[in-house]
Design a protein around this motif. Sequence first.
Motif, mmCIF file in Angstrom:
data_model
loop_
_atom_site.group_PDB
_atom_site.id
_atom_site.type_symbol
_atom_site.label_atom_id
_atom_site.label_comp_id
_atom_site.label_asym_id
_atom_site.label_seq_id
_atom_site.Cartn_x
_atom_site.Cartn_y
_atom_site.Cartn_z
ATOM 1 N N ILE A 198 0.878 -1.176 0.000
ATOM 2 C CA ILE A 198 0.000 0.000 0.000
ATOM 3 C C ILE A 198 0.909 1.218 0.000
ATOM 4 O O ILE A 198 1.958 1.237 0.638
ATOM 5 C CB ILE A 198 -1.000 -0.008 1.170
ATOM 6 N N TYR A 199 0.497 2.207 -0.745
ATOM 7 C CA TYR A 199 1.405 3.318 -1.046
ATOM 8 C C TYR A 199 1.264 4.474 -0.061
ATOM 9 O O TYR A 199 0.147 4.819 0.343
ATOM 10 C CB TYR A 199 1.153 3.803 -2.480
ATOM 11 N N TYR A 200 2.398 5.048 0.292
ATOM 12 C CA TYR A 200 2.377 6.220 1.171
ATOM 13 C C TYR A 200 1.710 7.393 0.462
ATOM 14 O O TYR A 200 1.968 7.637 -0.717
ATOM 15 C CB TYR A 200 3.804 6.644 1.524
ATOM 16 N N HIS B 110 3.611 8.048 -8.354
ATOM 17 C CA HIS B 110 4.591 8.185 -9.434
ATOM 18 C C HIS B 110 4.763 6.868 -10.191
ATOM 19 O O HIS B 110 4.106 5.869 -9.909
ATOM 20 C CB HIS B 110 5.915 8.731 -8.910
ATOM 21 N N HIS C 162 5.103 3.480 -8.369
ATOM 22 C CA HIS C 162 3.855 2.914 -7.860
ATOM 23 C C HIS C 162 3.072 2.269 -9.004
ATOM 24 O O HIS C 162 2.479 1.204 -8.855
ATOM 25 C CB HIS C 162 2.981 4.001 -7.223
ATOM 26 N N TYR D 282 4.207 0.994 -11.673
ATOM 27 C CA TYR D 282 4.895 -0.217 -12.136
ATOM 28 C C TYR D 282 4.401 -1.452 -11.378
ATOM 29 O O TYR D 282 3.966 -2.433 -11.976
ATOM 30 C CB TYR D 282 6.392 0.001 -11.929
ATOM 31 N N TRP E 37 4.371 0.644 10.121
ATOM 32 C CA TRP E 37 4.516 -0.601 9.357
ATOM 33 C C TRP E 37 3.606 -1.707 9.887
ATOM 34 O O TRP E 37 3.093 -2.532 9.122
ATOM 35 C CB TRP E 37 5.977 -1.075 9.358
ATOM 36 N N ALA F 1 0.330 -0.996 8.640
ATOM 37 C CA ALA F 1 0.277 -1.199 7.186
ATOM 38 C C ALA F 1 0.226 -2.678 6.800
ATOM 39 O O ALA F 1 -0.559 -3.066 5.934
ATOM 40 C CB ALA F 1 1.477 -0.529 6.530
ATOM 41 N N PHE F 2 1.047 -3.503 7.429
ATOM 42 C CA PHE F 2 1.061 -4.938 7.063
ATOM 43 C C PHE F 2 -0.327 -5.554 7.169
ATOM 44 O O PHE F 2 -0.718 -6.397 6.367
ATOM 45 C CB PHE F 2 1.994 -5.728 7.990
ATOM 46 N N ASN G 114 -3.037 -4.522 6.436
ATOM 47 C CA ASN G 114 -3.959 -4.244 5.319
ATOM 48 C C ASN G 114 -4.202 -5.496 4.488
ATOM 49 O O ASN G 114 -5.268 -5.676 3.921
ATOM 50 C CB ASN G 114 -3.403 -3.130 4.417
ATOM 51 N N LYS H 291 12.245 -3.932 -4.153
ATOM 52 C CA LYS H 291 13.360 -4.482 -3.377
ATOM 53 C C LYS H 291 13.656 -3.685 -2.106
ATOM 54 O O LYS H 291 14.279 -4.203 -1.189
ATOM 55 C CB LYS H 291 14.608 -4.554 -4.255
ATOM 56 N N ILE I 19 11.596 -2.827 0.136
ATOM 57 C CA ILE I 19 10.767 -3.160 1.296
ATOM 58 C C ILE I 19 10.655 -4.670 1.546
ATOM 59 O O ILE I 19 9.819 -5.115 2.314
ATOM 60 C CB ILE I 19 9.363 -2.507 1.210
ATOM 61 N N HIS J 187 9.290 -6.805 5.208
ATOM 62 C CA HIS J 187 8.263 -7.827 5.034
ATOM 63 C C HIS J 187 8.762 -9.197 5.493
ATOM 64 O O HIS J 187 8.077 -9.918 6.207
ATOM 65 C CB HIS J 187 7.822 -7.916 3.563
ATOM 66 N N HIS K 218 10.427 -7.027 -7.064
ATOM 67 C CA HIS K 218 10.830 -6.435 -8.346
ATOM 68 C C HIS K 218 11.863 -5.332 -8.133
ATOM 69 O O HIS K 218 12.048 -4.846 -7.022
ATOM 70 C CB HIS K 218 9.618 -5.909 -9.119
ATOM 71 N N HIS L 89 13.808 -1.598 -9.311
ATOM 72 C CA HIS L 89 13.347 -0.215 -9.406
ATOM 73 C C HIS L 89 13.416 0.309 -10.832
ATOM 74 O O HIS L 89 14.197 -0.170 -11.639
ATOM 75 C CB HIS L 89 14.176 0.677 -8.494
HETATM 76 N N1 MSP Z 1 3.892 2.184 2.497
HETATM 77 C C1 MSP Z 1 5.016 1.353 2.275
HETATM 78 C C2 MSP Z 1 4.593 -0.060 1.956
HETATM 79 C C3 MSP Z 1 3.725 -0.707 2.969
HETATM 80 S S1 MSP Z 1 3.176 -2.273 2.460
HETATM 81 C C4 MSP Z 1 2.582 -3.005 3.838
HETATM 82 C C5 MSP Z 1 5.837 1.913 1.111
HETATM 83 N N2 MSP Z 1 5.221 2.739 0.286
HETATM 84 S S2 MSP Z 1 5.914 3.457 -0.963
HETATM 85 O O1 MSP Z 1 4.867 4.248 -1.533
HETATM 86 O O2 MSP Z 1 7.086 4.143 -0.558
HETATM 87 O O3 MSP Z 1 6.387 2.370 -1.943
HETATM 88 C C6 MSP Z 1 5.537 1.384 -2.374
HETATM 89 C C7 MSP Z 1 6.134 0.533 -3.473
HETATM 90 O O4 MSP Z 1 6.501 1.315 -4.584
HETATM 91 C C8 MSP Z 1 7.367 -0.236 -3.054
HETATM 92 O O5 MSP Z 1 7.218 -1.591 -3.488
HETATM 93 C C9 MSP Z 1 8.480 0.396 -3.819
HETATM 94 O O6 MSP Z 1 9.474 -0.515 -4.138
HETATM 95 C C10 MSP Z 1 7.745 0.851 -5.064
HETATM 96 N N3 MSP Z 1 8.503 1.888 -5.706
HETATM 97 C C11 MSP Z 1 8.760 3.149 -5.285
HETATM 98 N N4 MSP Z 1 9.623 3.740 -6.168
HETATM 99 C C12 MSP Z 1 9.940 2.871 -7.136
HETATM 100 C C13 MSP Z 1 10.623 2.947 -8.364
HETATM 101 N N5 MSP Z 1 11.291 4.020 -8.750
HETATM 102 N N6 MSP Z 1 10.569 1.867 -9.188
HETATM 103 C C14 MSP Z 1 9.808 0.761 -8.891
HETATM 104 N N7 MSP Z 1 9.150 0.681 -7.772
HETATM 105 C C15 MSP Z 1 9.377 1.595 -6.757
HETATM 106 O O7 MSP Z 1 6.991 1.532 0.981
#
Ligand code: MSP
Length: 472
Positions: A11-13, A19, A22, A24, A225, A228-229, A231, A258, A260, A264, A286, A288
Amino acid sequence: MKNKFYITTPIYYVNAKPHIGHAYTTIAADVLARFQKLQGKEVFFLTGTDEHGLKIQKKAAEAGMAPQQFVDGISEEFKRLWEGLDIGYSSFIRTTDEDHVETVKKVLQALYDRKAVKKGLYSGLYCVGCELFKSNNELVDGKCPDHDSAPEQMTEECWVLKMTERQKELVGKITSDEIKIRPQKYKKEILSFLENRLDDVSISRKNVSWGIPLPFDPGQTSYVWIDAFLNYLTGLGWNGDLDDIPDEWPADVQLMGKDIIRVHATIWLVMLMHLDMELPKEIFVHGHILSGGKKMSKTLGNAIAIEEMIGKFGTDGTRYLLLSAGPFGEDVDVTMERLVEKYNADLANGLGNLVSRVVKLSENLDILKTMDRQLESVEKENIRVFMDNLNFDAALIEIMGRIYKANKYITDKEPWKIAKENQAEFLAVMTISKIDLWEIAYLLEPFMPETSEKIKKALETKQAEILFPRIK
Ligand code: MSP
């Protein structure tokens, strides 16, 4: 539950707009979910937003907004983006959802009752960007390499989750693939990390107000965290009853970047072990997305906005370009120049051209206006194997190969010439080409759902719009 397939994204911050990174992960999850559905599985696909914690509390304050109002706005942007990318999630979880909050409290209480947590003191360097404590060997020149900023020294009284006492068991489960970690190199990396002592981890914060209060110590809030987990379970509608776990659990695959995997593979798994719950069957990691060999950043000026990609390449164009940029488990490098080149070569000239040629040439023929999906081909079989390994780019190369062959067949046969000389042969050639195109439409379904529909429609109605206009 037999024949089920449960897939999750992180889940995304919501500290900033969504961006390309996310997008991807989420596109990959969507493609896999659609693929599994087509294989007859009952799929549950969960995504959502991670909305508590210090980072977000700070961002909301900077914006002069109440945290809830701030997160509402950004969470909405994620939803809008997923709509724009044709992401067919089953449910969208927000950690500020009331049900989620209630269940997290119950689980925290259960951990307390099971004596999985104890009072502790945490002292260390905290990176707010990662929402993680960092050890010195994770820093480069004293800074967190992912956020290019120095972590803050923090000393706190807190509650900690007992990790050390479950370490051996955890290593056993990872080694034996009871929980699979793929690609293999990440399994190795985690196992080598676990050769060192796994310390107990803090699961609460004293001075973060934007979080879920601990039921057994309301002066503290849950570490983001931990919240978040959960979820991955609350997103299935779980109410925290340990005797009534949703049928979809355990997850069949949890996708994540990679950065996070370590949290996990340690905190999340140990938490489940303390609760006597099944572990997810698999974590797939996966790489980046980089641009020009570097992490995308506003300061470097190499960031490609996801909205810009959708504007230029369309929904399916963007889905295609991101997943075909390189192997899913590796870092992949994208530049706008190369994306445009690939779009023109594969989509405008390759697929788009094939569709318009086949439809145009056969517009006066009454053949193959429908065809069912039970086609079997080498490509279909190969794609199944690639998809088992989440090898999206190989699957797409396979489909592009089929498109190339179909285009070449037409170029070689020159049906526009045959049409004037030999109707029977013309009909034979167009029949083969139409079968090709039907099959390509079916192969493309999980990757480019809208395009696949448009191709089928064009074959039925014998009218084709331009699918992928060339970009200069
Ligand atoms: N909120 C935590 C995850 C909690 S899950 C229980 C978090 N959020 S995040 O928004 O920072 O990132 C979420 C995902 O996006 C991660 O898997 C991260 O690897 C991915 N990406 C963020 N930037 C990235 C790239 N530039 N390329 C590919 N994926 C990347 O971490």
